[in-house]
Design an enzyme around this catalytic site. Structure first.
Site, PDB file in Angstrom:
ATOM      1  N   THR A 103       0.829  -1.216   0.000  1.00 47.84           N
ATOM      2  CA  THR A 103       0.000   0.000   0.000  1.00 47.84           C
ATOM      3  C   THR A 103       0.862   1.264   0.000  1.00 47.84           C
ATOM      4  OG1 THR A 103      -1.730  -1.163   1.211  1.00 47.84           O
ATOM      5  CG2 THR A 103      -1.799   1.241   1.280  1.00 47.84           C
ATOM      6  N   TYR A 115       3.559   1.970  -1.247  1.00 43.65           N
ATOM      7  CA  TYR A 115       4.244   2.337  -2.498  1.00 43.65           C
ATOM      8  C   TYR A 115       3.286   2.674  -3.631  1.00 43.65           C
ATOM      9  CZ  TYR A 115       8.154   0.718   0.174  1.00 43.65           C
ATOM     10  OH  TYR A 115       9.093   0.602   1.164  1.00 43.65           O
ATOM     11  N   ALA A 116       1.976   2.635  -3.352  1.00 42.02           N
ATOM     12  CA  ALA A 116       1.006   2.917  -4.417  1.00 42.02           C
ATOM     13  C   ALA A 116       1.212   4.334  -4.923  1.00 42.02           C
ATOM     14  CB  ALA A 116      -0.417   2.723  -3.906  1.00 42.02           C
ATOM     15  N   GLY A 149      -0.268   5.578  -8.437  1.00 45.53           N
ATOM     16  CA  GLY A 149      -1.324   6.079  -9.330  1.00 45.53           C
ATOM     17  C   GLY A 149      -2.547   6.574  -8.585  1.00 45.53           C
ATOM     18  N   GLY A 150      -3.132   5.733  -7.703  1.00 42.62           N
ATOM     19  CA  GLY A 150      -4.283   6.157  -6.922  1.00 42.62           C
ATOM     20  C   GLY A 150      -5.403   5.139  -6.868  1.00 42.62           C
ATOM     21  N   GLU A 163      -5.405   6.017 -16.380  1.00 40.54           N
ATOM     22  CA  GLU A 163      -4.405   4.947 -16.501  1.00 40.54           C
ATOM     23  C   GLU A 163      -4.847   3.958 -17.563  1.00 40.54           C
ATOM     24  OE1 GLU A 163      -2.711   3.403 -12.807  1.00 40.54           O
ATOM     25  OE2 GLU A 163      -3.688   5.037 -11.766  1.00 40.54           O
ATOM     26  N   HIS A 195       3.926  -5.030 -14.360  1.00 37.20           N
ATOM     27  CA  HIS A 195       3.734  -3.610 -14.695  1.00 37.20           C
ATOM     28  C   HIS A 195       4.712  -3.280 -15.813  1.00 37.20           C
ATOM     29  CE1 HIS A 195       3.275   0.689 -14.427  1.00 37.20           C
ATOM     30  NE2 HIS A 195       2.365   0.558 -13.474  1.00 37.20           N
ATOM     31  N   ARG A 201      -2.402  -3.515 -19.179  1.00 39.31           N
ATOM     32  CA  ARG A 201      -1.013  -3.858 -18.855  1.00 39.31           C
ATOM     33  C   ARG A 201      -0.502  -5.147 -19.475  1.00 39.31           C
ATOM     34  NH1 ARG A 201      -1.023  -2.066 -12.562  1.00 39.31           N
ATOM     35  NH2 ARG A 201      -1.370   0.101 -13.104  1.00 39.31           N
ATOM     36  N   HIS A 244       4.259  -7.216 -10.471  1.00 40.14           N
ATOM     37  CA  HIS A 244       3.662  -6.072  -9.773  1.00 40.14           C
ATOM     38  C   HIS A 244       2.473  -6.468  -8.911  1.00 40.14           C
ATOM     39  CE1 HIS A 244       2.528  -1.900  -9.224  1.00 40.14           C
ATOM     40  NE2 HIS A 244       1.331  -2.118  -9.734  1.00 40.14           N
ATOM     41  N   GLU A 273      -4.862  -7.732  -1.520  1.00 38.98           N
ATOM     42  CA  GLU A 273      -4.170  -8.440  -2.608  1.00 38.98           C
ATOM     43  C   GLU A 273      -4.057  -9.939  -2.362  1.00 38.98           C
ATOM     44  OE1 GLU A 273      -0.817  -6.255  -4.100  1.00 38.98           O
ATOM     45  OE2 GLU A 273      -0.112  -7.961  -5.278  1.00 38.98           O
ATOM     46  N   ARG A 287      -5.988  -7.350 -13.822  1.00 38.87           N
ATOM     47  CA  ARG A 287      -6.584  -6.264 -13.024  1.00 38.87           C
ATOM     48  C   ARG A 287      -6.525  -4.930 -13.761  1.00 38.87           C
ATOM     49  NH1 ARG A 287      -4.102  -2.407  -9.151  1.00 38.87           N
ATOM     50  NH2 ARG A 287      -2.185  -3.168 -10.071  1.00 38.87           N
ATOM     51  N   SER A 318      -7.185  -2.063  -7.212  1.00 37.89           N
ATOM     52  CA  SER A 318      -6.895  -2.942  -6.062  1.00 37.89           C
ATOM     53  C   SER A 318      -7.078  -2.244  -4.725  1.00 37.89           C
ATOM     54  CB  SER A 318      -5.504  -3.547  -6.162  1.00 37.89           C
ATOM     55  OG  SER A 318      -4.575  -2.543  -6.341  1.00 37.89           O
TER      56      SER A 318
HETATM   57  P1  FAD Z   1      -0.250  -4.684   1.684  1.00 41.12           P
HETATM   58  O1  FAD Z   1      -0.443  -3.241   1.582  1.00 41.12           O
HETATM   59  O2  FAD Z   1       0.867  -5.275   0.923  1.00 41.12           O
HETATM   60  O3  FAD Z   1      -0.076  -5.049   3.222  1.00 41.12           O
HETATM   61  C1  FAD Z   1       0.300  -6.337   3.615  1.00 41.12           C
HETATM   62  C2  FAD Z   1       0.673  -6.292   5.071  1.00 41.12           C
HETATM   63  O4  FAD Z   1       0.809  -7.614   5.583  1.00 41.12           O
HETATM   64  C3  FAD Z   1       1.986  -5.607   5.353  1.00 41.12           C
HETATM   65  O5  FAD Z   1       1.818  -4.804   6.495  1.00 41.12           O
HETATM   66  C4  FAD Z   1       2.941  -6.758   5.661  1.00 41.12           C
HETATM   67  O6  FAD Z   1       4.013  -6.407   6.485  1.00 41.12           O
HETATM   68  C5  FAD Z   1       1.983  -7.712   6.358  1.00 41.12           C
HETATM   69  N1  FAD Z   1       2.405  -9.116   6.345  1.00 41.12           N
HETATM   70  C6  FAD Z   1       2.642  -9.913   5.267  1.00 41.12           C
HETATM   71  N2  FAD Z   1       2.981 -11.144   5.681  1.00 41.12           N
HETATM   72  C7  FAD Z   1       2.931 -11.140   7.039  1.00 41.12           C
HETATM   73  C8  FAD Z   1       3.204 -12.108   8.034  1.00 41.12           C
HETATM   74  N3  FAD Z   1       3.598 -13.356   7.753  1.00 41.12           N
HETATM   75  N4  FAD Z   1       3.057 -11.740   9.333  1.00 41.12           N
HETATM   76  C9  FAD Z   1       2.688 -10.481   9.672  1.00 41.12           C
HETATM   77  N5  FAD Z   1       2.448  -9.524   8.767  1.00 41.12           N
HETATM   78  C10 FAD Z   1       2.570  -9.853   7.461  1.00 41.12           C
HETATM   79  N6  FAD Z   1      -2.959  -0.359  -6.520  1.00 41.12           N
HETATM   80  C11 FAD Z   1      -3.861   0.603  -6.806  1.00 41.12           C
HETATM   81  O7  FAD Z   1      -5.071   0.353  -6.705  1.00 41.12           O
HETATM   82  N7  FAD Z   1      -3.436   1.845  -7.173  1.00 41.12           N
HETATM   83  C12 FAD Z   1      -2.131   2.172  -7.275  1.00 41.12           C
HETATM   84  O8  FAD Z   1      -1.792   3.290  -7.585  1.00 41.12           O
HETATM   85  C13 FAD Z   1      -1.171   1.173  -7.005  1.00 41.12           C
HETATM   86  N8  FAD Z   1       0.163   1.430  -7.132  1.00 41.12           N
HETATM   87  C14 FAD Z   1       1.053   0.475  -6.766  1.00 41.12           C
HETATM   88  C15 FAD Z   1       2.423   0.773  -6.807  1.00 41.12           C
HETATM   89  C16 FAD Z   1       3.348  -0.145  -6.365  1.00 41.12           C
HETATM   90  C17 FAD Z   1       4.815   0.165  -6.427  1.00 41.12           C
HETATM   91  C18 FAD Z   1       2.908  -1.399  -5.880  1.00 41.12           C
HETATM   92  C19 FAD Z   1       3.896  -2.413  -5.384  1.00 41.12           C
HETATM   93  C20 FAD Z   1       1.559  -1.718  -5.867  1.00 41.12           C
HETATM   94  C21 FAD Z   1       0.627  -0.797  -6.305  1.00 41.12           C
HETATM   95  N9  FAD Z   1      -0.734  -1.067  -6.291  1.00 41.12           N
HETATM   96  C22 FAD Z   1      -1.635  -0.092  -6.599  1.00 41.12           C
HETATM   97  C23 FAD Z   1      -1.227  -2.313  -5.723  1.00 41.12           C
HETATM   98  C24 FAD Z   1      -1.695  -2.023  -4.291  1.00 41.12           C
HETATM   99  O9  FAD Z   1      -0.794  -1.131  -3.692  1.00 41.12           O
HETATM  100  C25 FAD Z   1      -1.770  -3.278  -3.463  1.00 41.12           C
HETATM  101  O10 FAD Z   1      -2.455  -4.284  -4.151  1.00 41.12           O
HETATM  102  C26 FAD Z   1      -2.506  -2.994  -2.161  1.00 41.12           C
HETATM  103  O11 FAD Z   1      -1.916  -1.899  -1.510  1.00 41.12           O
HETATM  104  C27 FAD Z   1      -2.479  -4.210  -1.272  1.00 41.12           C
HETATM  105  O12 FAD Z   1      -2.963  -3.852  -0.014  1.00 41.12           O
HETATM  106  P2  FAD Z   1      -3.073  -4.962   1.108  1.00 41.12           P
HETATM  107  O13 FAD Z   1      -3.552  -4.279   2.316  1.00 41.12           O
HETATM  108  O14 FAD Z   1      -3.811  -6.110   0.576  1.00 41.12           O
HETATM  109  O15 FAD Z   1      -1.567  -5.480   1.299  1.00 41.12           O
HETATM  110  C1  SIN Z   2       0.642   2.810 -11.175  1.00 43.44           C
HETATM  111  O1  SIN Z   2       0.646   3.893 -10.607  1.00 43.44           O
HETATM  112  O2  SIN Z   2       0.989   2.641 -12.340  1.00 43.44           O
HETATM  113  C2  SIN Z   2       0.186   1.610 -10.406  1.00 43.44           C
HETATM  114  C3  SIN Z   2      -1.267   1.549 -10.399  1.00 43.44           C
HETATM  115  C4  SIN Z   2      -1.746   0.173 -10.047  1.00 43.44           C
HETATM  116  O3  SIN Z   2      -0.969  -0.758  -9.918  1.00 43.44           O
HETATM  117  O4  SIN Z   2      -2.959   0.029  -9.918  1.00 43.44           O
END
Ligand code: FAD
Ligand code: SIN
Length: 523
Positions: free
Chosen positions: A42, A44-45, A47-48, A113, A241, A288, A349, A373, A384, A389
């Site tokens: 999250t 590192y997101a 785009g938005g 996007e 990506h 993508r 990605h 995710e 996706r 996401s």
């Molecule tokens: P995460 O945010 O990955 O959180 C997972 C958590 O679980 C972390 O705190 C981690 O430490 C914890 N964890 C994992 N395993 C364990 C364990 N064994 N024990 C304890 N804790 C653990 N999506 C969009 O919709 N828009 C965007 O602009 C976008 N940009 C992105 C840019 C980048 C660089 C990346 C990498 C992804 C991007 N995505 C974007 C995708 C999106 O960010 C993720 O899919 C989303 O944030 C996932 O959220 P989450 O809460 O499911 O998991």
């Molecule tokens: C990006 O900003 O290109 C990432 C957006 C995403 O993964 O949804």
């Protein structure tokens, strides 16, 4: 040590934190996270978040774009439901304090996007994730019902299996009683009993050598559920990506947001020529899977290690105000993106598959929910749509709460759960064995299970993985538990499921492309 909580949340990204804030209205909440509070995908997101805000955009258009991107494998009822509930959930995020950029007239500044037919992405400059984590963590910290334990690594979900009962993948009524967790600072394995458990552990980009995902993204939740004999699906759909900064030796890769292409950035080959229109009429803003495969193909044809993203046509003020971090990062690498092209490559990605959940976030294991995710809801199908996401995580954490706050009344603590048995294990004296195996998994997945696959490559990947699995399991039996060995086992499990599901799919669709099953030629 053992403790009890009504709700146990594993993970502190958008899915875990938004669920925890709501669950705290119904009982005690413990959040555990294996790194610092905000370390997550999250954060590192860039785009938005995609959501329909103003005409001429409509929910129908967002639904259609999501379905087209998903290549026929989305669950349409889920798509309609998530998009139908999107505004309510985003308004809640805004009420919690998250700020999205506005134009001088006070309207939201919506970005575009790949695969979107309209401008509809709410963003905070190019660091939307940092802003979301900031807002959510500040709410969590002031909530009296929530405890957050950082540097706690979830090891395994506790089920009937830990009470000595036989559990198979076909067993009905497997139930989650809590989780064994490693306190990374003390090295002790603690037992947390919970009435409801939410897995929000994010994706698994670390299964590949080149990824935009931080080192925490090792698929732990998915592997835990698989070991507990829960259902996992759609794992063959790995999203690459198209535009990660080409920066050899640096991992994770820095993302150049798709919103840069939405603002006018154009992909070009080394000789400065546009190439995307050869592949898709939407050009650099095609979905993508298409763009990543096109880049892969161009790199193979030219022998180059990267292609270029040309941002020089974007108005200077717009580029600097919307993408200040991308601008600074490139500048720190000696690239002035106002004047020079950015070298980019595709990078792993996003994981479209994961723990299978129903429309209320329920996994196949009772009292165990999944959101974000790590979950497979049916929204993304075979690919996706960008910025869907963060939205999915908000909607599913909300729906999981509606269901689990009711389920809570029927769930009790299982005091008979034994403590973790660590007999016969020692501190690892050769960490290098673990790190080498992690690199080997990443190599074989990148070389054989990447953007382009074939039957032979998949078989080779499975054969190699089996050797690494055998070595790692014997190491695990003798070694005291550490995040490094735990993550390695999880990466191997996730790699195994990806390969097996890729082998089982006898077609090329969306993100899964197998050269032995080319897609039908479009007439
Ligand atoms: P995460 O945010 O990955 O959180 C997972 C958590 O679980 C972390 O705190 C981690 O430490 C914890 N964890 C994992 N395993 C364990 C364990 N064994 N024990 C304890 N804790 C653990 N999506 C969009 O919709 N828009 C965007 O602009 C976008 N940009 C992105 C840019 C980048 C660089 C990346 C990498 C992804 C991007 N995505 C974007 C995708 C999106 O960010 C993720 O899919 C989303 O944030 C996932 O959220 P989450 O809460 O499911 O998991
Ligand atoms: C990006 O900003 O290109 C990432 C957006 C995403 O993964 O949804």
């Amino acid at each position: 040590m053992r403790q009890k909580t009504d709700f146990l949340v594993i993970g502190s990204g958008i899915a875990g934190l938004s669920y925890a804030l709501k669950a705290a209205e119904f009982g005690s909440v413990v959040i555990i996270t294996k790194a610092s509070a905000d370390e997550s995908n999250t954060k590192y997101a860039q785009g938005g978040i995609a959501a329909v805000t103003y005409a001429p955009d409509t929910h129908e258009k967002h639904i259609r774009d999501t379905l087209i991107c998903g290549a026929g494998l989305c669950d349409e009822s889920v798509v309609r439901m998530v998009i139908g509930e999107s505004n309510e959930q985003i308004n809640e995020l805004i009420k919690w304090g998250a700020q999205f950029d506005k134009k001088p007239d006070g309207d939201f500044d919506l970005a575009k996007e790949g695969g979107h037919s309209e401008h509809r992405v709410l963003h905070h400059k190019d660091d939307t994730g940092i802003e979301i984590e900031r807002a959510l963590i500040s709410q969590i910290q002031s909530h009296p019902n929530i405890k957050m334990y950082t540097h706690y690594f979830a090891v395994d979900i506790i089920t009937q299996h830990h009470l000595g009962k036989e559990v198979s993948r076909q067993t009905q009524g497997i139930e989650c009683y809590g989780v064994y967790v490693l306190n990374i600072k003390t090295g002790e394995i603690e037992t947390i009993l919970s009435r409801i458990t939410m897995i929000a552990t994010g994706g698994a980009g670390q299964v590949y050598r080149t990824t935009t995902n931080p080192t925490i993204a090792t698929g732990d939740g998915i592997a835990m559920v698989y070991r507990a004999k829960g259902k996992v699906e759609n794992m063959e759909f790995i999203q690459f990506h198209p535009t990660a900064l080409y920066d050899p030796g640096v991992s994770p890769s820095f993302l150049i947001s798709e919103a840069v292409r939405g603002a006018g950035g154009i992909l070009k080959t080394g000789d400065g020529k546009e190439f995307m229109h050869k592949y898709d009429e939407r050009g650099s803003l095609a979905p993508r899977d298409i763009v990543a495969r096109a880049i892969d193909n161009e790199m193979k044809m030219s022998g180059d290690d990267f292609v270029y993203l040309d941002c020089t046509g974007i108005e200077k003020e717009k580029l600097l105000s919307h993408f200040p971090n991308i601008y600074e990062k490139c500048r720190s690498k000696g690239i002035d993106i106002l004047k020079e092209f950015i070298p980019v490559v595709p990078a792993a990605h996003y994981l479209c598959g994961g723990i299978k959940v129903d429309e209320w976030g329920r996994s196949s294991i009772r009292a165990l929910y999944a959101s974000g995710e790590c979950a497979c809801t049916g929204l993304h199908g075979a690919n996706r749509l960008a910025s869907n996401s963060l939205l999915e995580a908000l909607v599913y954490s909300h729906r999981s709460l509606i269901n689990s706050s009711e389920e809570l009344k029927r769930c009790t603590f299982h005091e008979e759960v034994p403590e973790w048995n660590a007999e016969g294990t020692n501190q690892p004296n050769e960490m290098v064995l673990i790190t080498h195996n992690r690199k080997e998994v990443q190599s074989l997945m990148s070389d054989y299970v990447g953007i382009m696959r074939s039957n032979q490559r998949l078989k080779r990947a499975l054969d190699r993985l089996r050797i690494i699995y055998g070595e790692t399991e014997s190491l695990y039996e003798k070694t005291s538990l550490s995040p490094a060995i735990g993550e390695l086992r999880n990466l191997i499990t996730v790699a195994y499921i990806i390969i097996k599901e890729a082998m089982a799919r006898k077609e090329s669709v969306g993100l899964h492309y197998n050269t032995d099953f080319p897609p039908p030629v479009k007439k």
